[in-house]
Every structure is written in C-alpha cells, then in structure tokens.
Write an enzyme that holds these catalytic residues in place. Structure first.
Site, short mmCIF file in Angstrom:
data_model
loop_
_atom_site.label_atom_id
_atom_site.label_comp_id
_atom_site.label_asym_id
_atom_site.label_seq_id
_atom_site.Cartn_x
_atom_site.Cartn_y
_atom_site.Cartn_z
N PRO A 30 0.84 -1.20 0.00
CA PRO A 30 0.00 0.00 0.00
C PRO A 30 0.88 1.26 0.00
O PRO A 30 1.81 1.38 0.78
CB PRO A 30 -0.77 -0.12 1.32
N GLU A 70 3.34 -5.71 -13.76
CA GLU A 70 4.70 -6.10 -14.17
C GLU A 70 5.41 -4.98 -14.92
O GLU A 70 6.10 -5.21 -15.91
CB GLU A 70 4.67 -7.39 -15.02
#
Length: 387
Positions: free
Chosen positions: A135, A367
C-alpha cells in the site's frame, strides 16, 4: 478468425500428456473458455479447475523433470500462457505468479529448499504467489516498508503486501522485505502463525485471480526461509523474477488480442445492419486487419524474448520489455475496438469482449506500467546510440 492449430495426438497409455500450444488450446477450450465469464462474475477461479491445471502439468512445466517438472522451454511456455490468456486472463495470472515463485526457487534456492518445495510446486500441490507490492508504494522496490530482522537464529517478519495475485489461495509466498542493509527474499508458508489473508474483491479486471492483501505480524521464520544471498535480492526483483512475470503478461496480452480478433470475426459474420453483414463494411474490415497484424507482430516479439531466454542471453531483458509494452498496448487498443464493433452488446455480459476490455487495461499496469516501460526502452535506445 481462429488460428488453425492441429489437435494434439493422444499420449500413449501411462505417458504424461504433451504440453505445447495445441494441447494448451485444447485444454482451455474444454475447461476454461466456456466458463471464463462465470469465473469473472463469481470473482474466483474454482479449486476444481486449478486441480485440473495441476493434472495437466501446467503449473510449472519448465522445472526440471527430476523435480517434477517437464523441462519445458521458454518459447513453448510463452505459447501456453498465450493460450491461457486467450481463454481467461485470471487463470493466466495465477499461472504467472506461480511461475515467478517456481523460477526464483529453482534459480536461487538452496539444495535443501529445492528438495523441500520444488516437487509440490511443480505439480501445484503447493501453489505460489509473488509478494512485492505494498500500500502506498506499489511495486517500487525502493519503497518497500515490510521489514525482517534476525530473530532466534532465524527471522522475524512484519509488514503488509497488497494486490497479491493468487494471494487468497496460495500456500507459499515469495515475500520481499527490507533488512538492515538490503532487500531480501523469503519463502513464507501461508500456515505460519501471524500470516493474515484478506481477499480483495470487485477489481476492474482479472477479477477471478484471487487477489488479496497479506499481513505479516511477528511471523517467525527459520533460517531456511531466506532465498538467495541477502545482498542479491533487489537484483533478482529487477532482472530475474519480474522479467519472467513480464514475459508471461506479454504472452497473455497476445492471447487477449487473439480472443478479440476471433470474437469480432464471429460477431461481424453473423450480425447484419440494413441487410448487410457487418463484416462487409470497410471500417470493420480495417479494424480486423489491424488486429491480425498486431497479434502476429506481438507473438513474434514474445517468441524472440523466449528464444533469448532459452539461450540465456541477457538481451532477453530488453526484448521482454519491448514485447510486453507492444502486446499490452495493442491488447488495450484492440479490446476497445472489439467492444465498439459489438456495440451495446459489447458492454453486456452476453459477450466476452467486455471482460477482455477490462482485463486488457490491467495488462498496461502490472509487471511494469507502460510509462515505466517507455522510459526503460528509451534508455536502451540512448545506450545503443552512445556506443
């Protein structure tokens, strides 16, 4: 327009089933494609299909046969992941993160770690997840806040990971944490006391990929939890494990384009406007011709990256960046066009293109976002010119 693929021959009695593009397409057509939208609405890939994936040997077929794998080459692995992406990006995403853990284990694991984990990872009896994102920091390795310190001859892990694909189901987590001097990689069993799993629902795309938030609260680990040298983990994140995940996403994006092409070819053949088939309209044909061109170009880029991986050529890193950037942007573009071609039907759950559209957006982010990719690819261009 469906790419012709010959049906795989039946394996001899008692032999392991063949793993190649044709067999992956046949498996997906039988067990995944017909129910991919059901998975999407339910927000989960059922355990039954995950077990079938294991029976087919698809979780980590690139692992050596001596450890339960099939010694599959990277080009063929890419083709398998393309076919899974064509059928369901959520299923392909689960294969991706499991592949990342399995590859890291085989590349940097000790003999004892490989002996303990590899056979069950190869078969899918133990399923893996990749825990980097946090986070507030995303997948920025420099921003990792999860920490680990020496404790009772082993390690004490504390922190939180978010957006973890497969996290709701995984048995083994590959966790990246910060110690006093570097970033380290750890193998953390889900059953370790202090590991908490909170499913994340209602995502935009890859909704069935069992995404979760993972909390580590005073998780005590043995000395064998450390994967590879402590000073090498950050390099592994940047150039190894993430590269393989990026390759899988690139191949899966090719699958999305192929699925959009096939859906549009079928729909425009049967849909009429003013007494004429949609496929006879010039603008529709232009859209499909662009899909044909880009899916073939993207597939070739992925195959080239796979060939370089098989050759253990460092140039595979940039080849994978290029393949992932091209394939993911093309998937987003053509899935948008596929919805447009389907009109109002494209915004409904009656046709797969709405799911493909949402899944394609995810491919531009995971990614390595497209913005990061463009910077990295441009840097390579400047390095080449400077030589």
């Amino acid at each position: 327009m469906t790419t012709p693929i010959a049906a795989p021959p039946a394996p001899p009695s008692g032999a392991l089933p063949t793993i190649d593009r044709a067999s992956a397409r046949a498996f997906a057509e039988e067990f995944i494609t017909p129910v991919a939208d059901v998975y999407d609405r339910a927000g989960a890939v059922p355990e039954e299909i995950q077990e079938r994936i294991g029976e087919r040997g698809l979780w980590a077929p690139f692992l050596p046969t001596r450890h339960g794998g099939r010694d599959l080459d990277m080009v063929t692995l890419g083709a398998v992941h393309e076919e899974m992406g064509r059928a369901c990006s959520s299923v392909r995403s689960l294969l991706t993160v499991h592949t990342m853990l399995a590859w890291a284990l085989m590349r940097w694991g000790s003999a004892e770690q490989i002996e303990r984990w590899a056979p069950d990872v190869a078969t899918g009896r133990v399923r893996g997840a990749f825990c980097l994102s946090e986070p507030g920091a995303g997948s920025d390795a420099a921003g990792i806040g999860t920490n680990v310190r020496p404790h009772k001859g082993g390690w004490l892990l504390n922190g939180r990971k978010k957006w973890i694909t497969g996290g709701s189901r995984a048995d083994l987590y590959l966790v990246f944490a910060r110690n006093e001097s570097s970033i380290v990689a750890l193998l953390v069993p889900r059953t370790a006391p202090g590991v908490g799993v909170t499913p994340i629902d209602d995502m935009l795309g890859t909704r069935a990929s069992l995404i979760a938030e993972i909390d580590f609260t005073d998780v005590e680990l043995g000395p064998d939890a450390l994967l590879g040298p402590s000073s090498f983990a950050s390099g592994m994140v940047l150039s190894g494990t993430l590269d393989l995940g990026r390759y899988s996403v690139a191949c899966g994006s090719v699958g999305i384009i192929q699925a959009c092409l096939e859906a549009c070819a079928h729909y425009t053949t049967h849909r009429t406007v003013g007494g004429s088939r949609l496929r006879d309209l010039a603008l529709i044909r232009a859209k499909l011709s662009d899909m044909v061109t880009d899916v073939r170009a993207a597939r070739l880029l992925c195959e080239r990256a796979g060939e370089l991986k098989d050759a253990e050529d460092p140039a595979t890193l940039m080849a994978t960046w290029v393949a992932k950037y091209f394939a993911s942007t093309a998937a987003a573009r053509h899935s948008s066009e596929a919805v447009q071609v389907h009109g109002a039907n494209g915004m409904s759950t009656d046709y797969p293109v709405a799911r493909l559209y949402r899944d394609a957006k995810v491919m531009e982010i995971i990614e390595g976002s497209n913005e990061i990719q463009r910077i990295t690819i441009a840097d390579e261009a400047f390095r080449e010119v400077a030589q």
